[in-house]
Structure formats: structure tokens, C-alpha cells
Design an enzyme around this catalytic site. Structure first.
Site, PDB file in Angstrom:
ATOM      1  N   LYS A   1      -8.160  22.530 -62.056  1.00 58.38           N
ATOM      2  CA  LYS A   1      -9.592  22.232 -61.985  1.00 58.38           C
ATOM      3  C   LYS A   1     -10.393  23.353 -62.641  1.00 58.38           C
ATOM      4  CE  LYS A   1     -13.169  21.290 -58.596  1.00 58.38           C
ATOM      5  NZ  LYS A   1     -13.477  20.953 -57.206  1.00 58.38           N
TER       6      LYS A   1
ATOM      7  N   GLU B   1      -1.302  31.437 -61.395  1.00 61.08           N
ATOM      8  CA  GLU B   1       0.041  30.842 -61.481  1.00 61.08           C
ATOM      9  C   GLU B   1       0.097  29.802 -62.608  1.00 61.08           C
ATOM     10  OE1 GLU B   1      -1.732  31.279 -58.775  1.00 61.08           O
ATOM     11  OE2 GLU B   1      -0.504  31.756 -57.030  1.00 61.08           O
TER      12      GLU B   1
ATOM     13  N   GLY C   1      -9.600  20.064 -54.879  1.00 59.68           N
ATOM     14  CA  GLY C   1      -8.207  20.002 -55.335  1.00 59.68           C
ATOM     15  C   GLY C   1      -7.321  19.118 -54.470  1.00 59.68           C
ATOM     16  N   ARG C   2      -7.383  19.299 -53.156  1.00 62.30           N
ATOM     17  CA  ARG C   2      -6.469  18.546 -52.291  1.00 62.30           C
ATOM     18  C   ARG C   2      -6.899  17.096 -52.110  1.00 62.30           C
ATOM     19  NH1 ARG C   2      -9.185  22.484 -49.924  1.00 62.30           N
ATOM     20  NH2 ARG C   2     -10.558  22.115 -48.141  1.00 62.30           N
TER      21      ARG C   2
ATOM     22  N   GLU D   1      -5.494  23.118 -44.964  1.00 62.85           N
ATOM     23  CA  GLU D   1      -6.471  23.792 -45.810  1.00 62.85           C
ATOM     24  C   GLU D   1      -7.870  23.231 -45.505  1.00 62.85           C
ATOM     25  OE1 GLU D   1      -6.306  23.602 -50.226  1.00 62.85           O
ATOM     26  OE2 GLU D   1      -5.965  25.747 -50.128  1.00 62.85           O
TER      27      GLU D   1
ATOM     28  N   HIS E   1      18.711  14.879 -36.691  1.00 60.61           N
ATOM     29  CA  HIS E   1      19.959  15.632 -36.543  1.00 60.61           C
ATOM     30  C   HIS E   1      19.728  17.133 -36.633  1.00 60.61           C
ATOM     31  CE1 HIS E   1      22.455  12.015 -36.609  1.00 60.61           C
ATOM     32  NE2 HIS E   1      21.409  11.545 -37.277  1.00 60.61           N
TER      33      HIS E   1
ATOM     34  N   LYS F   1      -5.555  36.384 -53.035  1.00 64.94           N
ATOM     35  CA  LYS F   1      -5.610  36.266 -54.497  1.00 64.94           C
ATOM     36  C   LYS F   1      -6.156  37.543 -55.110  1.00 64.94           C
ATOM     37  CE  LYS F   1      -6.699  31.461 -55.616  1.00 64.94           C
ATOM     38  NZ  LYS F   1      -7.766  30.636 -56.160  1.00 64.94           N
TER      39      LYS F   1
HETATM   40  C1  G6Q Z   1      -7.310  22.638 -52.981  1.00 64.37           C
HETATM   41  C2  G6Q Z   1      -7.431  24.032 -53.300  1.00 64.37           C
HETATM   42  C3  G6Q Z   1      -6.277  24.607 -54.085  1.00 64.37           C
HETATM   43  C4  G6Q Z   1      -6.347  24.346 -55.580  1.00 64.37           C
HETATM   44  C5  G6Q Z   1      -5.364  25.266 -56.295  1.00 64.37           C
HETATM   45  C6  G6Q Z   1      -5.340  25.031 -57.778  1.00 64.37           C
HETATM   46  O1  G6Q Z   1      -8.146  21.982 -52.413  1.00 64.37           O
HETATM   47  O2  G6Q Z   1      -8.635  24.269 -53.880  1.00 64.37           O
HETATM   48  O3  G6Q Z   1      -5.029  24.191 -53.619  1.00 64.37           O
HETATM   49  O4  G6Q Z   1      -6.074  23.008 -55.847  1.00 64.37           O
HETATM   50  O5  G6Q Z   1      -5.673  26.592 -56.022  1.00 64.37           O
HETATM   51  O6  G6Q Z   1      -6.591  25.222 -58.315  1.00 64.37           O
HETATM   52  P1  G6Q Z   1      -6.896  24.802 -59.791  1.00 64.37           P
HETATM   53  O7  G6Q Z   1      -6.746  23.325 -59.881  1.00 64.37           O
HETATM   54  O8  G6Q Z   1      -8.294  25.238 -60.069  1.00 64.37           O
HETATM   55  O9  G6Q Z   1      -5.893  25.488 -60.667  1.00 64.37           O
END
Ligand code: G6Q
Length: 551
Positions: free
Chosen positions: A214, A220, A275-276, A361, A392, A512
């Protein structure tokens, strides 16, 4: 014009319904599900909701009609109906980031209008979906070629958190519907192992990378994206190859361009989509390539059907509301710490991991919308595994351990892979587990079977362990959408009552920022001046010392 949703004024624990629930809990606590079922033999047909393709049986919960009445009263007192309306209308409910949380617009049917700051976001959503569909078909049909003219056979999604968990979960869930001559891989971890293992057997000439981010600034993802570019260019040797082998999904055109991806190959989404909550946006591009645009749209239709159910159904017939309230009942009154979710479907193996982010989250917060520390528990810990595997291993603790863990069991009437009587066996196990958890086996029953006095306590099952059972016809793109939206809205229900911001995630920031600083210290050629605590300083020194010894 956008309106910010303000926090409700009365503290949650001072609300009449909360106090009534506290008193009511004292009456319910000693009751056993055996007794509740004996006194109300039709309970198993009464505490059910059959709506939008999902059958929810919540009768095996430690509740009475009065419990449900009070929980719904609490939802009413907390203004849940108003909050639902505010979310669907695009009001600023994510107050700490001053944004709407309009993921429901991602699955609104074409032609519906949702205006945000004078713009019809549904039209924008469908314009992106159409572009995704064209691109997906090009890849699926073999029309989209790699730089050397080879057909694309491998799709590697690079992203993390919300830009990974949704895509990977959806790909696994819908694998049955996927185009089998395409290979899909998902890289998230900055641990180089993830990238190396995902690409070691792939041919760069036939590989397409989808860089999902996003912000397009996530350490990463950008690190892995650079590794991908080097991997690609090592073989293809020409920067021009990027155009055919890299596409981006992002809201940040500037950073995408800086990375070297032409925005012609970028699929956008919006800051009002967290994001989620984004697997149904362009973040789902890998899903669409895997299952095709029609199946992707069917998934969106499933999301939308659940949105409509949540938006319109009365709370006592509203599946996400009931599930959300029951979780809150155990969390806040029985003081339980976790919730387990067991999909009895191997395709849903990543569903618990996906739910962990969605739930924890979203609702792992310690202050209210006004920044006041809560005096009640917020999100429980979510965990789970597909059935029957968990039976199990850790189910022992569920049955006979000292902790109370409410569980959701998800099953399907029909399997996608009929194999002898295996589906009957799978479902028999699901039903048997919820029965055993609820009713257990008394010591008298154990003794009556001839068990010795010494072993009787060990073989006794207390029971009274609450479960929900969700039954769905079959795992399809549509029912996957239904299930995901169901949990999204049950998270929203709880967040609304806890009066917290379910759409921000400040808790990930500190780590972070510290990692950026520490990375520089680990990499620096000169001995850095360390100003952490003594433990962190010593760990860094030790790591550096080892590295020096290696070089
Ligand atoms: C989700 C969070 C988080 C995010 C990641 C990746 O709701 O905001 O999990 O999706 O940190 O972020 P980017 O899509 O910006 O790389």
C-alpha cells in the site's frame, strides 16, 4: 463532506447493560450445558441463524435467552447500529488516522454509488477491477509474455502483513478453482530464505512478480522486491525486462515509479482501505490471476452478501453480531484469554493465520477512541488449525485443560475432493468434537464403563466448553467471501463495543523504528556507539563479534 465519528461518552463498564451482564454472569457461571439442553430440548434448533448461505448453530454456548437479550442491549447502548451506518457511509471511523474504513465499497456492485469527498468510489473500484481482469486474462491465456518471449508460468507475490496474508490465504482456499498450469508463490519475510526458497526452481524468463505494498515503503517488501529485480536482471540482463516481469499494487505511484515500475503496470487502491481489509482490492491480483475474474467477482459477491446481512439484519438474527457478542461475553465476563478457530477443510489451512491479523491487529488496543486507558480486556488471542489435525495435538487442552477456550468450528456439507467416505469421517469428527466439548463425560459415566477408581478422574471430561458451529454448503469463491466478511464484521462489532479504533495499528511502529536504527548498527564498519539497554547492547555486540569472526 466527511464526518468524524466521536466516541460514545459513557464508559463501557458503567453502562447499565454491562452491569446487568456482570450480575447475570454470576447466575450463568455455575450452569452446565447439559442442564441447559435438558431444560430446553429444542435449544439446538432455536439458537441458530440460517442466513446468506451460512448456518450458525450457537446453542452450545453458555447462554440463555436473557444472556442474548443483555448482550444485544449492550450493543444498542454502545450505538452499534449507528457505527455500522457510519462505516458503510464512509464516515471517518478510523479516527487516529483520520480516515474512513470503506472496505465494504470494494465489493459494492457496479452501479451502486458511495460518495466520498465528492467522488463515487464504487465507480473507481470497478475501473480498477476491470483493468485487473484484462491483465489477469492476459497472463492466464499466455498472451502476456516475458522479456524473451516466453509465456509467464510463475507468479510471485511479494508483500507482507495485509499485503500477503489475504492473498496467500485466498490462493490456498481457492486452489481448487485455480489455473493449474500456473505456479503461485508468496514471499513476505525479510529473511532471505523466503525469497531463495520461493524462487530456486523458477525460471526468471517465465516469472512475473507482483509487488504488493500500500505504502510502497515497507522495508521487507522493498528489500525482497530489490532481490527479485536483481534475480531477474541477472538472467535477463536488461532493465527493459522489468516492464514485463514486474507489476505493482499500491496507493503510492511516486514510490512505484522510483522503484522502476511504470505506473501503466500499477493497480491502485485507496487510503480508506486498510491492509488487513484489502484482499478483495487490487491486493488480490494474484487471487484473480489464479482463479480468473469471474471467480474473483463471485468472491466479491459473497463479501457483499454478508455486508448486506450485517447492515440490515436485526441483531438477534445477525451472524457477525452474534459471533462478536459471544466472543465478548467470554472475553469480558468469563475472563477467557483466547479463541480458537477450526476450519474442517484443508484448503482453509491459512485461514486461522489470516484471522490472527484481522482480529488481533484490529482489536489489540489499550485505549479508547478518546485515548483513555480501557478498564476491560480487548481482543483475545486467536489461533487455530484445520481439523482434524488439531484433534491429535492440542485438543487435549481444550477438553481437559484448566483454561476455557471458546471455539468456532467451520464445516462444509460437500467436499471438493470426494474420496470414499472421507468427507463423512471429517464431518463426523467436527460434530463429535463440539458434542464432547459441550457435554463431556461425568465421572459416574466413566465408572459405569468399568474404569478403575484410580483412572476415573483422568478419563473424566468436565464438558461445558462453548463452541459455535458454522455450516456452509461448499467452499467456493462466494462462500469464502461470506466467511471473511463475517469475521471482519464480528471484529467491528467487538471494536464498536470496546470503543476502540479497529482500523489503526500504531503498535507495529516502535519495533519498526528501532529496527531501522539497529540495522545501521549491525552493518556499520566502525564500532557503533550503542545507547540501548545493557541487554540489547550486549546482543548487538555479540552478533557483530560473530560476524567479524566470519569475515
Ligand atoms: C494491515 C497493516 C499491515 C500492512 C503491512 C504492509 O492492516 O497495516 O499489516 O498491511 O505492514 O504494508 P504495505 O502494504 O504498506 O507494504
Amino acid at each position: 463532506m466527511t464526518i468524524t465519528v466521536h466516541s460514545s461518552t459513557q464508559p463501557l463498564t458503567k453502562r447499565p447493560a454491562w452491569k446487568a451482564l456482570q450480575a447475570h454472569y454470576q447466575q450463568i457461571r455455575p450452569l452446565h450445558l447439559r442442564q441447559l439442553f435438558a431444560e430446553d430440548p429444542l435449544r439446538g434448533e432455536r439458537f441458530v441463524v440460517d442466513a446468506s448461505g451460512i448456518y450458525l448453530d450457537y446453542s452450545k454456548n453458555r447462554i440463555t435467552d436473557e444472556t442474548m437479550r443483555l448482550l444485544i442491549k449492550l450493543a444498542d447502548e454502545c450505538g452499534l447500529r449507528k457505527r455500522i451506518k457510519a462505516m458503510f457511509n464512509g464516515e471517518i471511523i478510523n479516527v487516529t488516522e483520520q480516515r474512513a474504513a470503506l472496505h465494504t465499497a470494494l465489493r459494492a456492485p457496479e452501479g451502486e454509488r458511495i460518495m466520498l469527498d465528492g467522488v463515487d468510489v464504487v465507480a473507481e473500484v470497478h475501473a480498477v477491477l476491470d483493468r485487473m481482469a484484462v491483465f489477469s486474462e492476459q497472463v492466464r491465456s499466455g498472451q502476456w509474455l516475458g522479456y524473451t518471449g516466453k509465456r509467464i508460468r510463475n507468479i510471485v507475490n511479494i508483500g507482507i502483513g495485509g499485503s500477503d496474508l489475504g492473498p496467500v490465504m485466498a490462493y490456498e482456499a481457492l486452489r481448487h478453482y485455480s489455473q493449474r498450469d500456473l505456479t503461485f508463490r508468496f514471499v513476505s519475510n525479510v529473511d532471505g530464505t523466503d525469497f531463495q526458497e520461493a524462487t530456486r526452481d523458477l525460471d526468471p524468463e517465465a516469472t512475473l512478480f507482483i509487488i504488493c505494498s500500500k505504502t510502497f515503503t515497507t522495508l521487507e517488501t522493498l528489500t525482497n522486491a530489490r532481490a527479485a529485480r536483481n534475480w531477474c536482471l541477472d538472467k535477463l540482463g536488461d532493465d527493459h525486462a522489468i516492464r514485463q516481469h514486474f507489476v505493482a499494487v499500491s496507493t503510492n505511484a511516486e514510490e512505484v515509479t522510483k522503484f522502476g515500475i511504470n505506473t501503466v503496470n500499477m493497480f491502485g487502491f485507496w487510503d480508506w482501505d486498510g491492509g488487513r481489509y484489502s484482499m478483495d482490492s487490487a491486493i488480490g491480483l494474484s487471487t484473480m490471476i489464479a482463479v480468473g475474474p469471474d471467480n474473483f467477482r463471485a468472491m466479491l459477491a459473497g463479501f457483499h452478501a454478508m455486508d448486506e446481512h450485517f447492515r440490515t439484519a436485526p441483531f438477534d438474527r445477525n451472524i457477525p453480531v452474534i459471533i462478536g457478542l459471544l466472543k465478548l461475553w467470554y472475553n469480558n465476563f468469563f475472563d477467557t484469554q483466547s479463541v480458537a478457530v477450526f476450519p474442517y477443510n484443508q484448503y482453509l489451512k491459512r485461514f486461522p493465520a489470516y484471522l490472527q491479523q484481522l482480529t488481533m491487529e484490529s482489536n489489540g488496543k489499550h485505549v479508547t477512541l478518546d485515548g483513555i486507558c480501557v478498564d476491560y480486556q480487548t481482543s483475545p488471542i486467536y489461533w487455530g488449525e484445520p481439523g482434524t489435525n488439531g484433534q491429535h495435538s492440542f485438543f487435549q487442552l481444550l477438553h481437559q485443560g484448566t483454561r476455557l477456550i471458546p471455539c468456532d468450528f467451520i464445516g462444509f456439507y460437500q467436499t471438493l475432493n470426494p474420496l470414499g467416505d472421507q468427507h463423512d469421517l471429517l464431518m463426523a469428527n467436527l460434530f463429535a468434537q463440539t458434542e464432547a466439548l459441550a457435554f463431556g463425560k461425568t465421572e459416574a459415566e466413566v465408572r459405569a464403563e468399568g474404569t478403575s477408581d484410580r483412572l476415573a478422574p483422568h478419563r473424566t471430561f468436565e464438558g461445558n466448553r462453548p463452541t459455535n458451529t458454522l455450516l456452509v454448503e461448499q467452499l467456493t469463491p462466494k462462500t469464502l467471501g461470506l466467511l471473511v466478511a463475517l469475521y471482519e464484521h464480528s471484529v467491528f462489532t467487538q471494536g464498536g463495543i470496546w470503543n476502540i479504533d479497529s482500523f489503526d495499528q500504531w503498535g507495529v511502529e516502535l519495533g519498526k523504528a528501532l529496527a531501522q536504527k539497529t540495522a545501521a548498527e549491525l552493518k556499520s564498519a566502525d564500532e557503533p556507539q550503542l545507547d540501548h539497554d545493557s541487554s540489547t547492547n550486549a546482543l548487538i555486540r555479540r552478533y557483530r563479534q560473530f560476524k567479524r569472526g566470519q569475515s
